[in-house]
Design a protein around this motif. Structure first.
Motif, mmCIF file in Angstrom:
data_model
loop_
_atom_site.group_PDB
_atom_site.id
_atom_site.type_symbol
_atom_site.label_atom_id
_atom_site.label_comp_id
_atom_site.label_asym_id
_atom_site.label_seq_id
_atom_site.Cartn_x
_atom_site.Cartn_y
_atom_site.Cartn_z
ATOM 1 N N ARG A 99 0.647 -1.393 -0.020
ATOM 2 C CA ARG A 99 -0.329 0.264 -0.168
ATOM 3 C C ARG A 99 0.691 1.306 -0.491
ATOM 4 N NH1 ARG A 99 -5.445 1.225 1.311
ATOM 5 N NH2 ARG A 99 -5.879 3.269 2.019
ATOM 6 N N ILE A 103 1.486 4.181 -2.587
ATOM 7 C CA ILE A 103 1.029 5.577 -2.187
ATOM 8 C C ILE A 103 2.380 6.703 -2.694
ATOM 9 C CG2 ILE A 103 1.133 7.053 -0.885
ATOM 10 C CD1 ILE A 103 -0.925 5.191 1.234
ATOM 11 N N ILE A 106 1.782 7.297 -6.775
ATOM 12 C CA ILE A 106 1.358 8.405 -7.159
ATOM 13 C C ILE A 106 1.499 9.183 -6.536
ATOM 14 C CG2 ILE A 106 -0.788 9.222 -5.820
ATOM 15 C CD1 ILE A 106 -1.915 6.198 -4.915
ATOM 16 N N LEU A 171 -4.905 7.295 2.648
ATOM 17 C CA LEU A 171 -5.034 7.994 2.022
ATOM 18 C C LEU A 171 -6.659 7.224 2.357
ATOM 19 C CD1 LEU A 171 -3.399 7.470 -1.466
ATOM 20 C CD2 LEU A 171 -4.534 9.622 -0.102
ATOM 21 N N GLU A 173 -11.173 7.311 1.820
ATOM 22 C CA GLU A 173 -12.099 7.395 -0.165
ATOM 23 C C GLU A 173 -12.375 8.785 0.003
ATOM 24 O OE1 GLU A 173 -13.316 5.130 -1.199
ATOM 25 O OE2 GLU A 173 -12.172 3.087 -0.135
ATOM 26 N N ARG A 175 -10.477 11.047 0.098
ATOM 27 C CA ARG A 175 -8.567 11.657 -0.630
ATOM 28 C C ARG A 175 -9.494 10.577 -1.585
ATOM 29 N NH1 ARG A 175 -3.587 12.056 3.423
ATOM 30 N NH2 ARG A 175 -4.351 13.914 4.624
ATOM 31 N N LEU A 176 -9.188 9.624 -2.079
ATOM 32 C CA LEU A 176 -9.461 9.152 -3.358
ATOM 33 C C LEU A 176 -10.349 9.540 -4.509
ATOM 34 C CD1 LEU A 176 -8.756 4.960 -2.254
ATOM 35 C CD2 LEU A 176 -7.136 6.091 -2.809
ATOM 36 N N GLN A 177 -10.975 9.891 -3.882
ATOM 37 C CA GLN A 177 -12.548 10.209 -4.858
ATOM 38 C C GLN A 177 -11.741 11.901 -5.043
ATOM 39 O OE1 GLN A 177 -15.217 9.228 -5.805
ATOM 40 N NE2 GLN A 177 -15.619 10.653 -6.876
ATOM 41 N N SER A 180 -9.408 11.048 -8.115
ATOM 42 C CA SER A 180 -10.124 10.703 -9.053
ATOM 43 C C SER A 180 -10.795 11.953 -10.235
ATOM 44 C CB SER A 180 -11.503 9.467 -9.143
ATOM 45 O OG SER A 180 -10.103 8.510 -8.485
ATOM 46 N N VAL A 281 -5.295 4.140 -7.575
ATOM 47 C CA VAL A 281 -6.272 4.191 -6.541
ATOM 48 C C VAL A 281 -7.135 3.431 -6.891
ATOM 49 C CG1 VAL A 281 -8.517 5.840 -6.850
ATOM 50 C CG2 VAL A 281 -5.918 7.176 -7.269
ATOM 51 N N ARG A 282 -7.094 2.613 -7.933
ATOM 52 C CA ARG A 282 -8.277 2.015 -8.259
ATOM 53 C C ARG A 282 -7.974 0.938 -7.717
ATOM 54 N NH1 ARG A 282 -8.051 -0.108 -13.910
ATOM 55 N NH2 ARG A 282 -6.361 -1.435 -13.340
ATOM 56 N N LEU A 284 -5.663 0.112 -5.385
ATOM 57 C CA LEU A 284 -4.432 0.399 -3.908
ATOM 58 C C LEU A 284 -5.122 -0.438 -3.356
ATOM 59 C CD1 LEU A 284 -2.594 2.526 -2.004
ATOM 60 C CD2 LEU A 284 -5.344 3.525 -1.387
#
Length: 375
Positions: A99, A103, A106, A171, A173, A175-177, A180, A281-282, A284
């Motif tokens: 993980r 990151i 990213i 990260l 949800e 932050r991931l959103q 994206s 992101v998808r 992770l």
């Protein structure tokens, strides 16, 4: 003999540029040796920003030294601290959680986006196109906001630590959103810019055939990164880094080796960075983001190479009682200085700055070395 040729006078002169140029954020000195306004030779000197980081790192605890490397550059700060941590991780056999690796990827690809957009903005500034320049800085703001959201700072985010990433870089949800959504916005804006850019005949005529570097000369001069790939050589170190094995992306190349190819390289590499970030992101993984179950020990000199926005970044050092010894850092711009000088030759003096800027120089990165000589 033709009277016009007999009476022709050739003017030879040296034109100094720098150490401060309106279109360059960092100081350097460029000497152009011209003949009737055509550059016949060029010499670039760096060192105005000299700070001796490698000497300062000598004897520092390794984690403190890693943090110092981030101060080498404000554009590719994440690249330096990641590679410095990676050097110790290789030496000590530290296994980074999956993980945390995602990151790190990213963060690195976000930094590639911000670096390439900064390059394109300054390139258009040199071209005299203020509108394009300001639009690119506007697009880049989305990237900077995302970097600040993850690392807590827009510059020098301090995300990487030995064994993973800092807790604040976790990260969730939300932050991931946001990441994206940011990628969707950046892709849309960069696509719109690219369409406008390549369809502008004045810009295309200004940058086509200027500052040409052949693939043969690029390899001879040991060019790196997009500067090399713009000459048609498909060399991207990410394809050899195990951290990038889970991700699918294309190695972008251009064939002409001129300013146009260099600019388009960065445009198209933005889309590949977006592609990698979306995959990270998808997919992770779950799990921890830091591995602290390792012991410090003495190690020999260990090397680490990674692909950063400007090319190949090299870090190496040994560890003794947990402290850094014999640190050496080699940045991509050090390798590309030869190309910057070479690209000026044979072109009009007004194209010199454009030929230098096309290689995306980072002189602050370069000006961190010292040389000790015997007198």
């Amino acid at each position: 003999m033709d009277d016009n040729k007999q009476n022709r006078t050739v003017i030879e002169a040296e034109i100094p540029m720098g150490p401060v140029h309106p279109a360059a954020l960092e100081p350097y000195r460029l000497r152009l040796f011209v003949e009737d306004e055509i550059v016949r030779d060029a010499e670039m000197t760096v060192g105005v920003n000299h700070r001796g980081v490698e000497r300062i790192m000598e004897g520092l605890p390794v984690e403190k030294a890693n943090s110092l490397t981030e101060k080498i550059c404000g554009i590719c700060s994440n690249s330096h601290i990641w590679n410095s941590c990676r050097t110790a991780e290789i030496a000590l056999g530290i296994e980074v959680p999956e993980r945390a690796t995602y990151i790190r990827i990213i963060m690195e690809e976000l930094e590639r986006l911000h670096s390439h957009l900064l390059y394109l903005a300054h390139g258009n500034e040199v071209l005299g196109h203020e509108t394009f320049s300001m639009r690119l800085f506007y697009i880049r703001e989305t990237v900077m906001d995302l970097l600040g959201m993850i690392g807590g700072n827009r510059v020098q985010y301090g995300s990487a630590v030995l064994g993973g990433v800092r807790p604040r870089c976790q990260l969730d949800e939300m932050r991931l959103q946001k990441i994206s959504e940011g990628m969707d916005l950046i892709e849309e804006k960069v696509t719109a810019f690219a369409d406008r850019f390549v369809s502008d005949p004045m810009i295309m005529s200004r940058i086509t055939g200027v500052g040409v570097i052949s693939s043969k000369d690029a390899l001879r001069l040991a060019c790196s990164g997009p500067t090399l790939r713009a000459t048609g050589v498909a060399k991207d170190l990410r394809t050899e880094m195990p951290e990038y094995d889970p991700f699918e992306f294309d190695v972008i190349t251009q064939d002409d080796g001129d300013v146009k190819s260099q600019l388009l390289m960065r445009v198209f590499e933005n889309f590949e960075a977006i592609k990698i970030i979306r995959q990270a992101v998808r997919d992770l993984p779950e799990g921890s983001i830091t591995n602290r179950s390792w012991e410090m020990q003495d190690t020999p000199i260990t090397k680490s190479y990674i692909e950063v926005p400007r090319g190949t970044l090299y870090h190496s050092y040994a560890l003794e009682d947990g402290r850094v010894r014999n640190c050496v850092i080699r940045t991509p711009s050090m390798a590309n200085i030869g190309a910057m000088q070479y690209a000026c030759i044979g072109h009009h003096i007004t194209d010199a700055q454009l030929s230098v800027v096309q290689c995306d120089p980072c002189f602050t990165c370069t000006d961190r070395a010292i040389e000790i000589i015997k007198i």
